[in-house]
Scaffold this motif. Structure first.
Motif, PDB file in Angstrom:
ATOM      1  N   TYR A 177       0.908  -1.270   0.076  1.00 60.85           N
ATOM      2  CA  TYR A 177       0.021  -0.073   0.005  1.00 60.85           C
ATOM      3  C   TYR A 177       1.048   1.259  -0.002  1.00 60.85           C
ATOM      4  N   THR A 178       0.709   2.226  -0.983  1.00 57.98           N
ATOM      5  CA  THR A 178       1.382   3.439  -1.015  1.00 57.98           C
ATOM      6  C   THR A 178       0.642   4.703  -1.399  1.00 57.98           C
ATOM      7  N   LEU A 179       1.002   5.678  -0.711  1.00 60.11           N
ATOM      8  CA  LEU A 179       0.416   6.965  -1.648  1.00 60.11           C
ATOM      9  C   LEU A 179       0.993   7.453  -2.507  1.00 60.11           C
ATOM     10  N   GLY A 180       2.249   6.828  -2.901  1.00 61.43           N
ATOM     11  CA  GLY A 180       3.039   7.456  -4.149  1.00 61.43           C
ATOM     12  C   GLY A 180       3.275   8.764  -3.891  1.00 61.43           C
ATOM     13  N   ALA A 181       2.937   9.726  -4.742  1.00 63.67           N
ATOM     14  CA  ALA A 181       3.099  11.120  -4.583  1.00 63.67           C
ATOM     15  C   ALA A 181       4.481  11.461  -4.691  1.00 63.67           C
ATOM     16  N   ASP A 182       5.677  10.813  -5.065  1.00 65.10           N
ATOM     17  CA  ASP A 182       6.842  10.974  -5.671  1.00 65.10           C
ATOM     18  C   ASP A 182       7.636   9.893  -6.093  1.00 65.10           C
ATOM     19  N   ILE A 183       8.636  10.276  -6.770  1.00 63.78           N
ATOM     20  CA  ILE A 183       9.397   9.072  -7.400  1.00 63.78           C
ATOM     21  C   ILE A 183       9.917   8.084  -6.640  1.00 63.78           C
ATOM     22  N   ILE A 184      10.467   8.331  -5.308  1.00 66.06           N
ATOM     23  CA  ILE A 184      11.119   7.501  -4.530  1.00 66.06           C
ATOM     24  C   ILE A 184      10.175   6.548  -3.859  1.00 66.06           C
ATOM     25  N   PRO A 185       8.911   6.873  -3.307  1.00 64.55           N
ATOM     26  CA  PRO A 185       7.998   5.868  -2.887  1.00 64.55           C
ATOM     27  C   PRO A 185       7.627   4.851  -3.704  1.00 64.55           C
ATOM     28  N   LEU A 186       7.579   5.453  -5.208  1.00 65.16           N
ATOM     29  CA  LEU A 186       6.878   4.463  -6.316  1.00 65.16           C
ATOM     30  C   LEU A 186       8.188   3.569  -6.343  1.00 65.16           C
TER      31      LEU A 186
ATOM     32  N   PHE B 184      -4.031  20.951  -7.716  1.00 66.27           N
ATOM     33  CA  PHE B 184      -3.665  20.060  -6.943  1.00 66.27           C
ATOM     34  C   PHE B 184      -4.796  19.642  -6.040  1.00 66.27           C
ATOM     35  N   THR B 185      -5.369  20.560  -5.450  1.00 65.96           N
ATOM     36  CA  THR B 185      -6.693  20.243  -4.483  1.00 65.96           C
ATOM     37  C   THR B 185      -8.013  19.866  -5.034  1.00 65.96           C
ATOM     38  N   LYS B 186      -8.089  19.878  -6.245  1.00 69.09           N
ATOM     39  CA  LYS B 186      -9.547  19.896  -6.891  1.00 69.09           C
ATOM     40  C   LYS B 186     -10.310  18.781  -6.530  1.00 69.09           C
ATOM     41  N   TYR B 187      -9.808  17.623  -6.424  1.00 72.34           N
ATOM     42  CA  TYR B 187     -10.304  16.432  -6.002  1.00 72.34           C
ATOM     43  C   TYR B 187     -10.239  15.903  -4.672  1.00 72.34           C
TER      44      TYR B 187
ATOM     45  N   PRO C  81       1.026  -7.546  -5.496  1.00 68.32           N
ATOM     46  CA  PRO C  81       0.352  -6.149  -6.031  1.00 68.32           C
ATOM     47  C   PRO C  81       0.769  -5.084  -5.424  1.00 68.32           C
ATOM     48  N   ILE C  82       0.547  -3.932  -6.134  1.00 66.72           N
ATOM     49  CA  ILE C  82       0.703  -2.562  -5.397  1.00 66.72           C
ATOM     50  C   ILE C  82      -0.473  -1.782  -5.492  1.00 66.72           C
ATOM     51  N   LEU C  83      -0.967  -1.432  -4.203  1.00 63.76           N
ATOM     52  CA  LEU C  83      -2.201  -0.586  -4.336  1.00 63.76           C
ATOM     53  C   LEU C  83      -1.969   0.827  -4.085  1.00 63.76           C
ATOM     54  N   LEU C  84      -2.195   1.811  -4.983  1.00 62.06           N
ATOM     55  CA  LEU C  84      -1.915   3.073  -4.898  1.00 62.06           C
ATOM     56  C   LEU C  84      -2.961   3.865  -4.198  1.00 62.06           C
ATOM     57  N   HIS C  85      -2.930   4.853  -3.450  1.00 59.13           N
ATOM     58  CA  HIS C  85      -4.035   5.712  -2.806  1.00 59.13           C
ATOM     59  C   HIS C  85      -3.720   7.186  -3.141  1.00 59.13           C
ATOM     60  N   TYR C  86      -4.608   7.738  -4.120  1.00 61.61           N
ATOM     61  CA  TYR C  86      -4.173   8.917  -4.410  1.00 61.61           C
ATOM     62  C   TYR C  86      -5.026  10.051  -3.407  1.00 61.61           C
ATOM     63  N   MET C  87      -4.583  10.716  -2.784  1.00 67.99           N
ATOM     64  CA  MET C  87      -5.153  11.899  -1.824  1.00 67.99           C
ATOM     65  C   MET C  87      -5.244  13.126  -2.297  1.00 67.99           C
ATOM     66  N   ASP C  88      -4.585  13.395  -3.300  1.00 67.66           N
ATOM     67  CA  ASP C  88      -4.690  14.570  -3.879  1.00 67.66           C
ATOM     68  C   ASP C  88      -4.033  14.515  -5.429  1.00 67.66           C
ATOM     69  N   ASN C  89      -4.168  15.758  -6.209  1.00 70.17           N
ATOM     70  CA  ASN C  89      -4.041  15.429  -7.648  1.00 70.17           C
ATOM     71  C   ASN C  89      -2.336  15.439  -7.974  1.00 70.17           C
ATOM     72  N   TRP C  90      -1.499  14.689  -7.351  1.00 67.80           N
ATOM     73  CA  TRP C  90      -0.109  15.146  -7.594  1.00 67.80           C
ATOM     74  C   TRP C  90       0.440  14.410  -8.950  1.00 67.80           C
ATOM     75  N   PRO C  91      -0.307  13.508  -9.565  1.00 74.59           N
ATOM     76  CA  PRO C  91      -0.025  13.166 -10.709  1.00 74.59           C
ATOM     77  C   PRO C  91       0.046  14.139 -12.097  1.00 74.59           C
TER      78      PRO C  91
ATOM     79  N   LEU D 125      -6.995   3.215  -5.111  1.00 75.31           N
ATOM     80  CA  LEU D 125      -8.016   4.134  -4.296  1.00 75.31           C
ATOM     81  C   LEU D 125      -7.771   5.514  -4.383  1.00 75.31           C
ATOM     82  N   VAL D 126      -8.944   6.239  -4.116  1.00 80.53           N
ATOM     83  CA  VAL D 126      -8.980   7.709  -4.337  1.00 80.53           C
ATOM     84  C   VAL D 126      -9.838   8.362  -3.139  1.00 80.53           C
ATOM     85  N   ILE D 127      -9.787   9.577  -2.901  1.00 82.45           N
ATOM     86  CA  ILE D 127     -10.133  10.387  -1.884  1.00 82.45           C
ATOM     87  C   ILE D 127     -11.563  10.908  -2.040  1.00 82.45           C
TER      88      ILE D 127
END
Length: 449
Positions: A139-148, A343-346, A162-172, A204-206
Protein backbone atom coordinates in the motif's frame (compact mmCIF):
# COMPACT_ATOMS: atom_id res chain seq x y z
CA UNK A 1 -10.36 -13.73 -1.90
CA UNK A 2 -12.38 -13.56 1.33
CA UNK A 3 -12.51 -10.75 3.88
CA UNK A 4 -9.50 -12.28 5.62
CA UNK A 5 -6.87 -9.63 6.18
CA UNK A 6 -3.94 -9.82 3.77
CA UNK A 7 -0.48 -8.93 5.01
CA UNK A 8 0.03 -5.34 3.87
CA UNK A 9 3.39 -3.62 3.53
CA UNK A 10 2.98 0.18 3.85
CA UNK A 11 5.57 2.07 1.79
CA UNK A 12 5.62 5.88 1.83
CA UNK A 13 7.78 8.97 2.05
CA UNK A 14 6.79 9.48 5.68
CA UNK A 15 5.69 7.43 8.67
CA UNK A 16 2.14 6.55 9.62
CA UNK A 17 3.06 8.06 12.98
CA UNK A 18 4.20 11.46 11.73
CA UNK A 19 2.18 14.24 13.33
CA UNK A 20 0.65 15.80 10.25
CA UNK A 21 -2.62 15.50 8.31
CA UNK A 22 -1.35 12.55 6.25
CA UNK A 23 -0.17 10.72 9.36
CA UNK A 24 -3.55 11.25 11.04
CA UNK A 25 -5.32 9.90 7.96
CA UNK A 26 -3.07 6.84 7.74
CA UNK A 27 -3.48 6.05 11.43
CA UNK A 28 -7.26 6.09 11.01
CA UNK A 29 -7.13 3.83 7.95
CA UNK A 30 -4.91 1.33 9.78
CA UNK A 31 -6.65 1.39 13.16
CA UNK A 32 -9.09 -1.50 12.55
CA UNK A 33 -6.44 -3.90 11.26
CA UNK A 34 -4.74 -6.50 13.40
CA UNK A 35 -1.25 -5.21 14.06
CA UNK A 36 0.36 -8.39 12.72
CA UNK A 37 -1.32 -7.74 9.33
CA UNK A 38 0.58 -4.49 8.78
CA UNK A 39 4.23 -3.54 8.49
CA UNK A 40 5.55 -0.10 7.59
CA UNK A 41 8.82 0.65 5.80
CA UNK A 42 9.42 4.26 4.78
CA UNK A 43 12.08 6.63 3.54
CA UNK A 44 11.96 10.27 4.55
CA UNK A 45 14.23 12.87 2.96
CA UNK A 46 14.07 15.08 6.05
CA UNK A 47 13.46 14.57 9.74
CA UNK A 48 10.65 12.21 10.66
CA UNK A 49 9.24 11.01 13.95
CA UNK A 50 9.52 7.30 14.56
CA UNK A 51 8.32 6.39 18.04
CA UNK A 52 9.31 3.15 19.72
CA UNK A 53 5.85 2.33 21.12
CA UNK A 54 4.04 2.06 17.78
CA UNK A 55 1.28 -0.53 17.51
CA UNK A 56 2.31 -1.22 13.92
CA UNK A 57 5.94 -2.17 13.39
CA UNK A 58 7.49 0.79 11.59
CA UNK A 59 11.00 0.95 10.10
CA UNK A 60 12.72 3.95 8.63
CA UNK A 61 15.18 3.12 5.88
CA UNK A 62 18.72 4.41 6.27
CA UNK A 63 19.48 7.93 4.98
CA UNK A 64 22.05 6.20 2.73
CA UNK A 65 19.20 4.48 0.83
CA UNK A 66 19.35 7.49 -1.51
CA UNK A 67 23.10 8.21 -1.59
CA UNK A 68 22.80 11.57 -3.36
CA UNK A 69 20.39 12.87 -0.72
CA UNK A 70 22.71 11.65 2.04
CA UNK A 71 25.76 13.30 0.48
CA UNK A 72 24.05 16.64 -0.16
CA UNK A 73 22.72 16.81 3.41
CA UNK A 74 26.11 15.81 4.79
CA UNK A 75 27.87 18.52 2.77
CA UNK A 76 25.41 21.30 3.58
CA UNK A 77 24.76 20.40 7.22
CA UNK A 78 21.52 20.58 9.21
CA UNK A 79 21.85 24.26 10.22
CA UNK A 80 22.42 25.51 6.68
CA UNK A 81 19.46 23.49 5.36
CA UNK A 82 17.19 24.74 8.17
CA UNK A 83 18.23 28.35 7.56
CA UNK A 84 17.52 27.97 3.85
CA UNK A 85 14.11 26.39 4.46
CA UNK A 86 13.05 28.93 7.09
CA UNK A 87 12.64 31.63 4.44
CA UNK A 88 10.32 29.52 2.27
CA UNK A 89 8.57 27.39 4.88
CA UNK A 90 5.09 28.78 4.20
CA UNK A 91 5.34 28.77 0.40
CA UNK A 92 3.65 25.87 -1.36
CA UNK A 93 5.83 24.74 -4.27
CA UNK A 94 2.79 24.62 -6.56
CA UNK A 95 1.59 28.16 -5.84
CA UNK A 96 1.99 31.27 -7.98
CA UNK A 97 4.23 32.72 -5.29
CA UNK A 98 6.61 29.77 -5.71
CA UNK A 99 7.02 30.44 -9.42
CA UNK A 100 8.49 33.84 -8.58
CA UNK A 101 10.76 32.62 -5.79
CA UNK A 102 14.30 31.63 -6.79
CA UNK A 103 14.91 29.77 -3.53
CA UNK A 104 11.87 27.55 -4.13
CA UNK A 105 12.96 26.86 -7.70
CA UNK A 106 16.46 25.84 -6.61
CA UNK A 107 15.15 23.60 -3.84
CA UNK A 108 12.58 21.97 -6.15
CA UNK A 109 15.22 21.23 -8.77
CA UNK A 110 17.60 19.69 -6.22
CA UNK A 111 14.79 17.52 -4.78
CA UNK A 112 13.91 16.44 -8.31
CA UNK A 113 17.51 15.39 -8.95
CA UNK A 114 17.60 13.49 -5.66
CA UNK A 115 14.32 11.69 -6.44
CA UNK A 116 15.68 10.56 -9.79
CA UNK A 117 18.98 9.33 -8.36
CA UNK A 118 19.67 5.64 -7.61
CA UNK A 119 18.04 3.90 -4.65
CA UNK A 120 20.21 1.34 -2.82
CA UNK A 121 18.66 -0.67 0.01
CA UNK A 122 21.22 -2.17 2.41
CA UNK A 123 19.22 -2.28 5.65
CA UNK A 124 19.78 -5.98 6.34
CA UNK A 125 17.81 -6.03 9.60
CA UNK A 126 14.80 -4.33 7.99
CA UNK A 127 14.87 -6.67 5.00
CA UNK A 128 14.99 -9.68 7.31
CA UNK A 129 11.99 -8.31 9.21
CA UNK A 130 10.14 -7.86 5.93
CA UNK A 131 11.00 -11.39 4.82
CA UNK A 132 9.58 -12.78 8.06
CA UNK A 133 6.45 -10.71 7.54
CA UNK A 134 6.14 -11.96 3.94
CA UNK A 135 3.82 -9.26 2.52
CA UNK A 136 1.01 -10.04 0.08
CA UNK A 137 0.09 -6.46 -0.91
CA UNK A 138 1.95 -3.15 -0.93
CA UNK A 139 0.00 0.00 0.00
CA UNK A 140 1.44 3.38 -0.99
CA UNK A 141 0.35 6.98 -1.38
CA UNK A 142 2.96 7.37 -4.11
CA UNK A 143 3.16 11.16 -4.53
CA UNK A 144 6.83 11.09 -5.60
CA UNK A 145 9.39 9.02 -7.46
CA UNK A 146 11.19 7.49 -4.44
CA UNK A 147 8.09 5.94 -2.77
CA UNK A 148 7.05 4.52 -6.16
CA UNK A 149 10.55 3.12 -6.74
CA UNK A 150 10.51 1.49 -3.30
CA UNK A 151 7.04 0.05 -3.85
CA UNK A 152 8.12 -1.44 -7.19
CA UNK A 153 11.39 -2.76 -5.71
CA UNK A 154 9.62 -4.54 -2.83
CA UNK A 155 6.94 -5.85 -5.16
CA UNK A 156 9.60 -7.55 -7.27
CA UNK A 157 11.37 -8.85 -4.16
CA UNK A 158 8.21 -10.76 -3.22
CA UNK A 159 7.38 -12.26 -6.60
CA UNK A 160 5.53 -9.27 -8.05
CA UNK A 161 2.94 -8.88 -5.32
CA UNK A 162 0.31 -6.21 -6.20
CA UNK A 163 0.74 -2.53 -5.43
CA UNK A 164 -2.28 -0.58 -4.18
CA UNK A 165 -2.00 3.15 -4.87
CA UNK A 166 -4.07 5.57 -2.80
CA UNK A 167 -4.40 9.04 -4.34
CA UNK A 168 -5.16 11.71 -1.74
CA UNK A 169 -4.62 14.68 -4.05
CA UNK A 170 -3.94 15.39 -7.70
CA UNK A 171 -0.15 14.93 -7.53
CA UNK A 172 0.12 13.05 -10.87
CA UNK A 173 -0.77 16.27 -12.72
CA UNK A 174 1.06 18.75 -10.51
CA UNK A 175 4.25 17.12 -9.20
CA UNK A 176 7.29 18.50 -11.08
CA UNK A 177 4.94 20.51 -13.33
CA UNK A 178 5.76 23.87 -11.75
CA UNK A 179 8.90 24.88 -13.68
CA UNK A 180 9.95 24.14 -17.25
CA UNK A 181 13.28 22.52 -16.37
CA UNK A 182 11.48 19.95 -14.22
CA UNK A 183 9.56 18.44 -17.13
CA UNK A 184 12.23 15.71 -17.26
CA UNK A 185 11.32 14.67 -13.71
CA UNK A 186 7.61 14.90 -14.54
CA UNK A 187 8.02 12.47 -17.45
CA UNK A 188 10.02 10.02 -15.32
CA UNK A 189 7.42 10.14 -12.57
CA UNK A 190 4.63 9.37 -15.04
CA UNK A 191 6.56 6.58 -16.70
CA UNK A 192 7.00 4.88 -13.32
CA UNK A 193 3.40 5.53 -12.28
CA UNK A 194 1.96 4.10 -15.49
CA UNK A 195 4.23 1.07 -15.20
CA UNK A 196 2.73 0.35 -11.77
CA UNK A 197 -0.85 1.07 -12.83
CA UNK A 198 -0.56 -1.10 -15.93
CA UNK A 199 0.16 -4.06 -13.65
CA UNK A 200 -2.37 -3.18 -10.96
CA UNK A 201 -5.91 -2.48 -12.17
CA UNK A 202 -7.35 -1.29 -8.84
CA UNK A 203 -6.49 1.88 -6.92
CA UNK A 204 -7.97 4.05 -4.16
CA UNK A 205 -8.97 7.72 -4.35
CA UNK A 206 -10.10 10.32 -1.81
CA UNK A 207 -13.40 11.46 -3.40
CA UNK A 208 -16.16 10.52 -5.84
CA UNK A 209 -15.08 13.33 -8.14
CA UNK A 210 -11.55 11.94 -8.26
CA UNK A 211 -12.87 8.43 -8.95
CA UNK A 212 -14.83 9.67 -12.00
CA UNK A 213 -11.85 11.58 -13.37
CA UNK A 214 -9.20 8.93 -12.65
CA UNK A 215 -11.33 6.11 -14.10
CA UNK A 216 -11.09 8.01 -17.40
CA UNK A 217 -7.48 9.11 -17.01
CA UNK A 218 -6.04 5.72 -16.04
CA UNK A 219 -8.48 3.42 -17.83
CA UNK A 220 -8.92 0.45 -17.38
CA UNK A 221 -7.88 0.92 -13.72
CA UNK A 222 -10.88 0.83 -11.36
CA UNK A 223 -10.78 3.42 -8.56
CA UNK A 224 -12.55 2.81 -5.25
CA UNK A 225 -13.36 5.74 -2.96
CA UNK A 226 -11.72 5.62 0.46
CA UNK A 227 -12.34 8.96 2.16
CA UNK A 228 -10.71 10.33 5.29
CA UNK A 229 -11.95 8.46 8.34
CA UNK A 230 -12.16 9.45 11.99
CA UNK A 231 -11.24 7.21 14.90
CA UNK A 232 -14.25 7.31 17.20
CA UNK A 233 -13.62 7.99 20.90
CA UNK A 234 -15.64 9.23 23.86
CA UNK A 235 -15.47 12.84 22.64
CA UNK A 236 -16.84 11.98 19.21
CA UNK A 237 -19.48 9.62 20.58
CA UNK A 238 -20.82 12.22 22.99
CA UNK A 239 -20.98 14.86 20.27
CA UNK A 240 -23.55 13.06 18.16
CA UNK A 241 -26.37 13.99 20.54
CA UNK A 242 -24.66 17.12 21.78
CA UNK A 243 -26.67 20.35 21.46
CA UNK A 244 -25.11 23.76 21.14
CA UNK A 245 -23.34 24.78 24.30
CA UNK A 246 -22.60 28.41 23.42
CA UNK A 247 -24.69 31.29 24.71
CA UNK A 248 -27.54 32.18 22.37
CA UNK A 249 -26.64 35.90 22.48
CA UNK A 250 -23.23 35.20 20.93
CA UNK A 251 -22.44 33.03 17.91
CA UNK A 252 -18.87 31.81 17.45
CA UNK A 253 -17.26 30.98 14.11
CA UNK A 254 -14.05 28.99 14.60
CA UNK A 255 -11.14 28.40 12.21
CA UNK A 256 -8.39 25.96 13.11
CA UNK A 257 -5.28 25.89 10.94
CA UNK A 258 -2.46 27.83 9.32
CA UNK A 259 -2.73 31.26 7.71
CA UNK A 260 -0.37 30.58 4.79
CA UNK A 261 -1.42 30.76 1.12
CA UNK A 262 -3.38 33.99 1.73
CA UNK A 263 -5.76 32.36 4.17
CA UNK A 264 -5.38 35.47 6.31
CA UNK A 265 -6.99 37.47 3.48
CA UNK A 266 -9.92 35.05 3.27
CA UNK A 267 -10.41 35.20 7.03
CA UNK A 268 -10.36 39.00 6.88
CA UNK A 269 -13.23 38.79 4.40
CA UNK A 270 -15.13 36.54 6.81
CA UNK A 271 -14.41 39.07 9.58
CA UNK A 272 -15.80 41.82 7.32
CA UNK A 273 -18.97 39.77 6.77
CA UNK A 274 -19.31 39.32 10.53
CA UNK A 275 -18.74 43.06 11.11
CA UNK A 276 -21.44 43.95 8.58
CA UNK A 277 -23.89 41.58 10.27
CA UNK A 278 -23.09 42.99 13.70
CA UNK A 279 -23.95 46.46 12.40
CA UNK A 280 -27.42 45.35 11.29
CA UNK A 281 -28.29 43.03 14.18
CA UNK A 282 -27.69 44.32 17.69
CA UNK A 283 -29.34 41.37 19.47
CA UNK A 284 -26.79 38.70 18.52
CA UNK A 285 -23.05 39.28 18.77
CA UNK A 286 -20.90 37.29 16.33
CA UNK A 287 -17.23 36.49 16.98
CA UNK A 288 -14.46 34.78 15.01
CA UNK A 289 -11.93 32.55 16.73
CA UNK A 290 -8.68 31.65 14.95
CA UNK A 291 -6.61 28.79 16.39
CA UNK A 292 -3.16 28.92 14.83
CA UNK A 293 0.58 28.76 15.53
CA UNK A 294 2.42 31.43 17.49
CA UNK A 295 4.36 32.28 14.34
CA UNK A 296 1.17 32.98 12.39
CA UNK A 297 -0.33 34.84 15.32
CA UNK A 298 2.72 37.12 15.62
CA UNK A 299 2.65 37.76 11.88
CA UNK A 300 -1.07 38.30 11.23
CA UNK A 301 -2.91 39.19 14.46
CA UNK A 302 -2.50 42.96 14.01
CA UNK A 303 -4.36 42.76 10.68
CA UNK A 304 -7.55 41.75 12.49
CA UNK A 305 -10.08 43.64 14.60
CA UNK A 306 -9.71 42.44 18.18
CA UNK A 307 -13.32 43.48 18.88
CA UNK A 308 -14.46 40.70 16.51
CA UNK A 309 -11.58 38.25 16.14
CA UNK A 310 -9.86 36.38 18.94
CA UNK A 311 -6.59 34.57 18.25
CA UNK A 312 -6.18 31.34 20.22
CA UNK A 313 -3.24 29.02 20.76
CA UNK A 314 -2.59 26.16 18.36
CA UNK A 315 -4.33 22.99 19.56
CA UNK A 316 -2.79 19.52 19.33
CA UNK A 317 -4.90 17.10 17.32
CA UNK A 318 -5.64 14.95 20.38
CA UNK A 319 -7.42 17.93 22.00
CA UNK A 320 -8.88 19.65 18.96
CA UNK A 321 -12.33 18.15 19.38
CA UNK A 322 -12.84 20.09 22.59
CA UNK A 323 -12.51 23.30 20.59
CA UNK A 324 -14.92 22.10 17.91
CA UNK A 325 -17.54 21.70 20.63
CA UNK A 326 -17.12 25.35 21.69
CA UNK A 327 -18.00 26.63 18.21
CA UNK A 328 -21.37 27.33 16.61
CA UNK A 329 -19.97 27.23 13.08
CA UNK A 330 -16.68 25.66 11.91
CA UNK A 331 -14.83 27.46 9.12
CA UNK A 332 -12.82 25.74 6.41
CA UNK A 333 -10.80 27.49 3.71
CA UNK A 334 -9.16 26.35 0.48
CA UNK A 335 -6.82 28.49 -1.59
CA UNK A 336 -8.02 30.44 -4.62
CA UNK A 337 -4.53 30.26 -6.16
CA UNK A 338 -5.22 28.83 -9.62
CA UNK A 339 -2.08 26.71 -9.55
CA UNK A 340 -3.05 25.17 -6.21
CA UNK A 341 -6.61 24.50 -7.37
CA UNK A 342 -5.19 21.94 -9.81
CA UNK A 343 -3.60 20.11 -6.86
CA UNK A 344 -6.58 20.23 -4.47
CA UNK A 345 -9.51 20.00 -6.89
CA UNK A 346 -10.32 16.34 -6.09
CA UNK A 347 -9.37 16.34 -2.40
CA UNK A 348 -11.51 16.43 0.74
CA UNK A 349 -9.57 17.59 3.80
CA UNK A 350 -9.30 15.48 6.94
CA UNK A 351 -10.86 18.39 8.82
CA UNK A 352 -14.14 18.03 6.91
CA UNK A 353 -14.83 14.56 8.30
CA UNK A 354 -13.89 15.75 11.80
CA UNK A 355 -16.17 18.78 11.47
CA UNK A 356 -19.03 16.52 10.40
CA UNK A 357 -18.59 14.26 13.42
CA UNK A 358 -18.61 17.31 15.70
CA UNK A 359 -22.26 17.93 14.83
CA UNK A 360 -21.53 21.56 13.95
CA UNK A 361 -22.29 23.22 10.59
CA UNK A 362 -19.48 24.09 8.19
CA UNK A 363 -18.84 27.39 6.44
CA UNK A 364 -16.58 26.62 3.49
CA UNK A 365 -14.92 29.50 1.63
CA UNK A 366 -13.29 27.98 -1.44
CA UNK A 367 -13.21 27.84 -5.25
CA UNK A 368 -16.42 26.42 -6.68
CA UNK A 369 -14.69 23.89 -8.95
CA UNK A 370 -13.01 21.78 -6.24
CA UNK A 371 -14.51 18.54 -4.92
CA UNK A 372 -14.98 19.64 -1.30
CA UNK A 373 -17.23 22.53 -2.39
CA UNK A 374 -19.73 20.21 -4.05
CA UNK A 375 -19.32 17.57 -1.35
CA UNK A 376 -20.51 19.87 1.44
CA UNK A 377 -23.42 21.04 -0.71
CA UNK A 378 -24.43 17.48 -1.57
CA UNK A 379 -24.22 16.37 2.07
CA UNK A 380 -26.15 19.47 3.20
CA UNK A 381 -23.88 19.70 6.23
CA UNK A 382 -22.83 23.31 5.72
CA UNK A 383 -22.72 26.24 3.34
CA UNK A 384 -20.21 26.48 0.50
CA UNK A 385 -19.38 29.97 -0.78
CA UNK A 386 -16.91 31.20 -3.38
CA UNK A 387 -17.29 34.99 -3.22
CA UNK A 388 -17.91 37.84 -0.78
CA UNK A 389 -21.61 38.17 -1.64
CA UNK A 390 -22.33 34.49 -1.01
CA UNK A 391 -20.28 34.56 2.14
CA UNK A 392 -22.18 37.53 3.58
CA UNK A 393 -25.51 35.79 2.88
CA UNK A 394 -24.24 32.58 4.48
CA UNK A 395 -23.14 34.36 7.64
CA UNK A 396 -26.54 36.05 7.95
CA UNK A 397 -28.40 32.74 7.60
CA UNK A 398 -26.09 30.77 9.87
CA UNK A 399 -26.20 33.38 12.63
CA UNK A 400 -29.91 34.12 12.46
CA UNK A 401 -31.25 30.57 12.34
CA UNK A 402 -30.12 28.26 15.14
CA UNK A 403 -32.49 25.51 13.95
CA UNK A 404 -30.83 25.63 10.51
CA UNK A 405 -27.42 25.28 12.16
CA UNK A 406 -28.61 22.30 14.13
CA UNK A 407 -30.09 20.64 11.02
CA UNK A 408 -26.82 21.07 9.11
CA UNK A 409 -24.89 19.60 12.02
CA UNK A 410 -27.19 16.58 12.29
CA UNK A 411 -26.86 15.89 8.56
CA UNK A 412 -23.10 16.14 8.92
CA UNK A 413 -23.06 13.47 11.62
CA UNK A 414 -25.37 11.24 9.57
CA UNK A 415 -23.10 11.50 6.53
CA UNK A 416 -19.94 10.99 8.59
CA UNK A 417 -21.34 7.80 10.09
CA UNK A 418 -22.01 6.57 6.57
CA UNK A 419 -18.80 7.57 4.78
CA UNK A 420 -16.10 8.54 7.27
CA UNK A 421 -15.88 5.77 9.85
CA UNK A 422 -12.83 3.60 10.36
CA UNK A 423 -15.00 0.55 9.61
CA UNK A 424 -15.97 1.96 6.18
CA UNK A 425 -12.32 2.65 5.36
CA UNK A 426 -11.32 -0.81 6.58
CA UNK A 427 -13.90 -2.59 4.41
CA UNK A 428 -13.00 -0.52 1.34
CA UNK A 429 -9.31 -1.33 1.79
CA UNK A 430 -10.11 -5.04 2.17
CA UNK A 431 -12.20 -5.00 -1.02
CA UNK A 432 -9.44 -3.23 -2.97
CA UNK A 433 -6.80 -5.69 -1.74
CA UNK A 434 -9.10 -8.61 -2.55
CA UNK A 435 -9.67 -7.39 -6.11
CA UNK A 436 -5.94 -6.85 -6.66
CA UNK A 437 -5.02 -10.25 -5.29
CA UNK A 438 -7.66 -12.00 -7.38
CA UNK A 439 -6.12 -10.43 -10.49
CA UNK A 440 -2.52 -11.26 -9.56
CA UNK A 441 -0.48 -14.43 -9.88
CA UNK A 442 0.12 -14.37 -6.12
CA UNK A 443 -3.63 -14.11 -5.49
CA UNK A 444 -4.45 -17.00 -7.76
CA UNK A 445 -1.93 -19.18 -5.91
CA UNK A 446 -3.42 -18.18 -2.55
CA UNK A 447 -6.94 -19.02 -3.71
CA UNK A 448 -5.75 -22.36 -5.07
CA UNK A 449 -4.34 -23.22 -1.67
Amino acid sequence: MSNQEPRILIVNGQSVYDKNATGITLQSICSDFQTNSLLEVYYSMGDSLNQCDNKIKSFRLSPKTVPLNYLIRKMLGRNRIENYNSGIKTIDVRSREAKKNTKVKVKSFILGLISNSPVIIKDKAILEEMDRFSPEVIYTLGADIIPLKLARHFSKRYNDIPILLHYMDNWPQTKYAEFGIQKVFYRKLHKLLLEIQNSNKVALVISEKMACEYDKRFSPVHHLVLMNSVQMNDSYDSSINNKYECKQDCVFFSYLGGLHLNRDKQLLEIQKGIADFNCTDTKTAVKLRIYTSKKDRDRFETEFDSEITEFCEYVEHEKVFQEYKKADVLVHIESFDQDLIEFTKYSVSTKISEYMFSGKPILLYAPKEIAVYQYIEDCECGVSVCDKFGMHKAIERLVSDSIYREQLGERGVKNALKKHTVETAYQTLLIACGELLSQSEVGRKLNAE
